[in-house]
Design a protein around this motif. Structure first.
Motif, short mmCIF file in Angstrom:
data_model
loop_
_atom_site.label_atom_id
_atom_site.label_comp_id
_atom_site.label_asym_id
_atom_site.label_seq_id
_atom_site.Cartn_x
_atom_site.Cartn_y
_atom_site.Cartn_z
N VAL A 205 33.99 -38.78 -18.18
CA VAL A 205 33.17 -37.99 -19.08
C VAL A 205 34.11 -37.08 -19.87
N GLY A 213 30.41 -37.48 -23.99
CA GLY A 213 29.81 -38.67 -23.42
C GLY A 213 30.74 -39.33 -22.43
N THR A 227 27.12 -41.41 -25.76
CA THR A 227 26.54 -40.09 -25.57
C THR A 227 25.22 -40.18 -24.81
N ARG A 228 24.65 -39.02 -24.47
CA ARG A 228 23.39 -38.99 -23.75
C ARG A 228 22.23 -39.44 -24.63
N ASP A 229 22.43 -39.46 -25.95
CA ASP A 229 21.40 -39.94 -26.87
C ASP A 229 21.43 -41.45 -27.03
N GLY A 230 22.34 -42.12 -26.32
CA GLY A 230 22.46 -43.56 -26.44
C GLY A 230 23.30 -44.01 -27.62
N ARG A 285 19.96 -32.15 -8.89
CA ARG A 285 21.34 -32.61 -9.06
C ARG A 285 22.38 -31.57 -8.71
N ASP A 314 27.76 -35.41 -11.03
CA ASP A 314 27.52 -36.58 -11.88
C ASP A 314 27.41 -36.15 -13.34
N GLU A 316 28.26 -37.54 -15.99
CA GLU A 316 27.91 -38.59 -16.95
C GLU A 316 26.41 -38.63 -17.23
N LEU A 317 25.60 -38.01 -16.37
CA LEU A 317 24.15 -37.95 -16.59
C LEU A 317 23.74 -36.78 -17.46
N GLY A 318 24.69 -35.97 -17.93
CA GLY A 318 24.39 -34.87 -18.82
C GLY A 318 24.17 -33.57 -18.06
N ASN A 321 19.67 -31.50 -18.90
CA ASN A 321 18.50 -31.65 -18.03
C ASN A 321 18.61 -30.77 -16.79
#
Length: 360
Positions: A205, A213, A227-230, A285, A314, A316-318, A321
């Motif tokens: 990351v 991302g 990125t987290r937006d895909g 998390r 983690d 990589e999950l952002g 949230n």
């Protein structure tokens, strides 16, 4: 029956013309190819009518083409001689149909062999348990380059190319590389360096400028960051070598996030801090070790400023949230315990009105 009769008639007419009319070497070759094509079409149609699959019928037709063509010319030697006679000369070099066909066959065989060798090496390297993902990718790329180099050298040797004739051309290519392709080769070398020093690996990351991302793959030209937006950002390899890069998982995947929270001056600070730690601990998390903590940052104009510090494993999950989850829990707990989350307030003193009252 109509297909059989039609193709048989074509073969018969071409055989008669081949035997009765004196043709040039090119004419003989074209007539033999015509007979071969008619025989191939006849064999293909008969095979399909007999229930054979398309691939088997195609193989049978190809065999009929070769046999009919070679048989018409009287064997393989006349066929080769006929193809060799069809061509032209430029200086000391002879370019013929036989040379062109040989070159195409050699190139096709080398291309197929290189692809097969590359796939086998890619599979074997991918199964090597002693290498991590970055090392496997590096070895695979180096093996692919080696296969290409070997295939090119073999092709030059088999085709009998004179490399001395390419001296001027290679000098022009060198100038083009030096001026026009400088960035391309710079990115290639930078990508190999990234794979060797393992500062950026697939799955890491990272933050580069405004891009945050996970690294998808390290290519020849660019690094793919999802990125987290895909969205997939392609960042040139050279940029990762020359600019500052934040790698959130370089040596440890645990990352601490900071969440600011304001508390009203009239609230119980000890209770508010306890509730903030409880809200962070209950988040899904957030890690239990290291435990979440709360810092008192300062006394603001409208609130007592705190900061919740929580660890996640983690990244990589952002992080957005997690921050949202903790703040929602803080809001609920503060509402239940009567802790005030203040908004900006100002006290306004109007001195002119006070002076008028005193004058009365």
């Amino acid at each position: 029956m109509s297909v059989v009769v039609r193709n048989a008639a074509v073969i018969l007419l071409l055989l008669l013309s081949f035997k009765l009319v004196a043709l040039s070497p090119l004419g003989d070759l074209l007539a033999a190819l015509g007979i071969g094509l008619a025989a191939a079409l006849l064999a293909f149609r008969l095979a399909r009518a007999g229930g054979l699959r398309w691939l088997a019928a195609m193989a049978l037709g190809t065999f009929a083409l070769l046999v009919a063509t070679i048989g018409t010319l009287g064997g393989l030697a006349p066929l080769l001689q006929g193809m060799s006679d069809v061509g032209f000369s430029v200086g000391k070099h002879r370019f013929s149909l036989l040379t062109a066909i040989n070159s195409l066959i050699i190139v096709a065989i080398l291309y197929a062999a290189a692809r097969l060798a590359n796939q086998v090496l890619h599979h074997l390297i991918g199964r090597a348990s002693g290498l991590d993902a970055a090392q496997q990718l590096l070895v695979q790329k180096l093996a692919g380059i080696g296969v290409i180099v070997v295939a090119v050298l073999l092709g030059i040797d088999l085709l009998g190319l004179d490399l001395t004739a390419l001296t001027v051309f290679s000098g022009a290519v060198g100038l083009a590389v030096g001026f026009g392709l400088q960035k391309t080769f710079g990115n290639l070398i930078a990508g190999l360096i990234l794979l060797m020093d393992r500062s950026v690996k697939p799955g890491d990351v990272i933050v580069v400028g405004d891009t945050f991302g996970a690294v998808g793959k390290i290519g020849v030209r660019a690094v793919s960051v999802v990125t987290r937006d895909g969205k997939e950002h392609l960042i040139p390899n050279e940029q990762l070598m020359t600019e500052a890069v934040e790698n959130w998982s370089y040596s440890d995947r645990n990352v601490r996030i900071h969440i600011p929270v304001g508390v009203g001056y009239g609230s119980d600070l000890a209770l508010a801090q306890k509730l903030m730690i409880e809200a962070a601990s209950e988040a899904t998390r957030v890690l239990d070790d290291p435990k979440p903590s709360v810092w008192l940052k300062g006394f603001g104009d409208s609130s007592v400023d705190h900061e919740i510090l929580a660890w996640i494993g983690d990244p990589e999950l952002g992080v957005g949230n997690v921050r949202s989850d903790i703040l929602n829990r803080v809001w609920r707990l503060f509402s239940e315990k009567g802790i005030e989350i203040p908004f900006p307030q100002r006290d306004v003193h109007i001195r002119s009105m006070a002076s008028a009252e005193m004058a009365k």
